[in-house]
Scaffold this motif. Structure first.
Motif, mmCIF file in Angstrom:
data_model
loop_
_atom_site.group_PDB
_atom_site.id
_atom_site.type_symbol
_atom_site.label_atom_id
_atom_site.label_comp_id
_atom_site.label_asym_id
_atom_site.label_seq_id
_atom_site.Cartn_x
_atom_site.Cartn_y
_atom_site.Cartn_z
ATOM 1 N N LEU A 155 0.842 -1.202 0.000
ATOM 2 C CA LEU A 155 0.000 0.000 0.000
ATOM 3 C C LEU A 155 0.872 1.246 0.000
ATOM 4 O O LEU A 155 0.541 2.244 -0.651
ATOM 5 C CB LEU A 155 -0.938 0.000 1.211
ATOM 6 N N SER A 156 1.991 1.202 0.690
ATOM 7 C CA SER A 156 2.937 2.316 0.689
ATOM 8 C C SER A 156 3.432 2.603 -0.723
ATOM 9 O O SER A 156 3.469 3.752 -1.175
ATOM 10 C CB SER A 156 4.118 2.008 1.608
ATOM 11 N N SER A 157 3.777 1.546 -1.436
ATOM 12 C CA SER A 157 4.284 1.693 -2.801
ATOM 13 C C SER A 157 3.194 2.186 -3.749
ATOM 14 O O SER A 157 3.434 3.072 -4.580
ATOM 15 C CB SER A 157 4.831 0.343 -3.287
ATOM 16 N N LEU A 158 1.982 1.639 -3.626
ATOM 17 C CA LEU A 158 0.879 2.010 -4.516
ATOM 18 C C LEU A 158 0.444 3.461 -4.343
ATOM 19 O O LEU A 158 -0.002 4.108 -5.292
ATOM 20 C CB LEU A 158 -0.312 1.086 -4.270
ATOM 21 N N THR A 159 0.549 3.977 -3.121
ATOM 22 C CA THR A 159 0.059 5.323 -2.826
ATOM 23 C C THR A 159 1.176 6.361 -2.700
ATOM 24 O O THR A 159 0.900 7.532 -2.439
ATOM 25 C CB THR A 159 -0.756 5.314 -1.511
ATOM 26 N N ASN A 160 2.423 5.904 -2.878
ATOM 27 C CA ASN A 160 3.576 6.806 -2.718
ATOM 28 C C ASN A 160 3.538 7.499 -1.356
ATOM 29 O O ASN A 160 3.769 8.692 -1.226
ATOM 30 C CB ASN A 160 3.613 7.845 -3.854
ATOM 31 N N THR A 161 3.214 6.687 -0.331
ATOM 32 C CA THR A 161 3.135 7.158 1.048
ATOM 33 C C THR A 161 4.166 6.395 1.867
ATOM 34 O O THR A 161 4.387 5.205 1.639
ATOM 35 C CB THR A 161 1.730 6.890 1.629
ATOM 36 N N SER A 162 4.786 7.067 2.803
ATOM 37 C CA SER A 162 5.821 6.396 3.584
ATOM 38 C C SER A 162 5.246 5.200 4.335
ATOM 39 O O SER A 162 4.086 5.219 4.757
ATOM 40 C CB SER A 162 6.457 7.371 4.579
ATOM 41 N N LYS A 183 -4.943 12.399 -0.004
ATOM 42 C CA LYS A 183 -4.206 11.190 0.349
ATOM 43 C C LYS A 183 -5.169 10.066 0.764
ATOM 44 O O LYS A 183 -4.979 8.903 0.383
ATOM 45 C CB LYS A 183 -3.230 11.473 1.486
ATOM 46 N N LEU A 184 -6.204 10.419 1.511
ATOM 47 C CA LEU A 184 -7.188 9.424 1.932
ATOM 48 C C LEU A 184 -7.904 8.840 0.711
ATOM 49 O O LEU A 184 -8.138 7.622 0.642
ATOM 50 C CB LEU A 184 -8.199 10.054 2.884
ATOM 51 N N LEU A 185 -8.258 9.698 -0.245
ATOM 52 C CA LEU A 185 -8.926 9.235 -1.465
ATOM 53 C C LEU A 185 -8.014 8.312 -2.262
ATOM 54 O O LEU A 185 -8.461 7.298 -2.808
ATOM 55 C CB LEU A 185 -9.347 10.430 -2.318
ATOM 56 N N LEU A 186 -6.739 8.623 -2.305
ATOM 57 C CA LEU A 186 -5.772 7.786 -3.020
ATOM 58 C C LEU A 186 -5.694 6.395 -2.381
ATOM 59 O O LEU A 186 -5.683 5.376 -3.088
ATOM 60 C CB LEU A 186 -4.401 8.452 -3.021
ATOM 61 N N ILE A 187 -5.642 6.354 -1.057
ATOM 62 C CA ILE A 187 -5.603 5.070 -0.346
ATOM 63 C C ILE A 187 -6.879 4.279 -0.628
ATOM 64 O O ILE A 187 -6.833 3.075 -0.919
ATOM 65 C CB ILE A 187 -5.423 5.294 1.169
ATOM 66 N N ALA A 188 -8.030 4.969 -0.564
ATOM 67 C CA ALA A 188 -9.311 4.303 -0.816
ATOM 68 C C ALA A 188 -9.369 3.748 -2.237
ATOM 69 O O ALA A 188 -9.818 2.618 -2.456
ATOM 70 C CB ALA A 188 -10.462 5.280 -0.581
ATOM 71 N N ASN A 189 -8.908 4.527 -3.203
ATOM 72 C CA ASN A 189 -8.923 4.077 -4.595
ATOM 73 C C ASN A 189 -8.027 2.854 -4.802
ATOM 74 O O ASN A 189 -8.379 1.933 -5.542
ATOM 75 C CB ASN A 189 -8.491 5.211 -5.526
ATOM 76 N N CYS A 190 -6.885 2.857 -4.147
ATOM 77 C CA CYS A 190 -5.972 1.710 -4.273
ATOM 78 C C CYS A 190 -6.572 0.446 -3.646
ATOM 79 O O CYS A 190 -6.297 -0.667 -4.104
ATOM 80 C CB CYS A 190 -4.626 2.031 -3.623
ATOM 81 N N LEU A 191 -7.381 0.638 -2.622
ATOM 82 C CA LEU A 191 -8.035 -0.501 -1.964
ATOM 83 C C LEU A 191 -9.390 -0.833 -2.596
ATOM 84 O O LEU A 191 -10.009 -1.837 -2.236
ATOM 85 C CB LEU A 191 -8.228 -0.206 -0.473
#
Length: 209
Positions: A155-162, A183-191
């Motif tokens: 998830l870190s890699s997919l969202t470019n989040t540490s 950032k929250l929307l990006l995480i939700a979209n990846c999931l």
């Protein structure tokens, strides 16, 4: 907009029971039923505390908004079935926990809640509530990642989040509702989930009389 009231909550329970029982009868998979319900207009409005659809539509009409039109021959609803109990439980968990139906289905899937009927249906609702609360380990994000078998590294890699940020959100060291919406929307979209499903509460408004 029509706010939630006890009468509409009762109608939601009846309608949800009809939808679950009929969709199982028509042999849709549990995963398909869960996602179809969680993303239906009926549930989307419910999560915004709006009872307009349930106020003006029949259970049959709402069912056909969610699932393709099929012949109704042979389907008879058992109003005292485990489906009715499951619908009651889901509605009251939704009201008490104030999380999305998508989150509820991740925490206690339909197949699991139906399997609990014989154990819990004669007990007080608080027993089932305690069971579900015990399952809510850390955060909904953690539960979703486990169900989808996505690691913190992925998830870190997919969202470019540490990785430290992902772990802090996953294990509730940091409040997820305080991170920026983008950032929250990006995480939700990846999931592949609703952004609201990652939040600790959707803050329902219930009309009191």
């Amino acid at each position: 907009m029509i706010y939630l009231s006890d009468d509409y909550i009762a109608k939601y329970c009846d309608t949800l029971s009809y939808i679950i029982e009929r969709s199982v009868y028509e042999q849709y998979s549990f995963n398909h039923i869960e996602r179809s319900i969680a993303y239906s207009m009926m549930i989307n409005e419910l999560e915004k505390s709006d009872a307009s659809i349930i106020a003006f539509s029949s259970s049959e009409d709402i069912y056909h908004q969610i699932f393709p039109l099929k012949d109704n021959d042979g389907f008879i609803q058992d109003i005292y079935s485990n489906y009715s109990w499951a619908s009651y439980i889901y509605m009251h968990l939704f009201l008490d926990l104030e999380i999305t139906f998508e989150s509820l289905f991740f925490i206690v899937p339909l197949e699991e809640i139906l399997s609990l009927y014989h154990l819990y249906h004669e007990m007080d609702y608080s027993q089932t509530l305690s069971y579900v609360k015990d399952k809510m380990e850390r955060s909904t994000l953690n539960i979703i990642m486990k169900r989808k078998k996505i690691s913190s590294n992925n998830l870190s890699s997919l969202t470019n989040t540490s990785i430290s940020t992902i772990k802090a959100l996953r294990y509730s060291y940091r409040d997820i509702d305080k991170i920026e919406a983008r950032k929250l929307l990006l995480i939700a979209n990846c999931l592949n989930v609703k952004m609201e499903s990652l939040l600790p509460s959707i803050h329902l408004i219930k009309q009191e009389f």
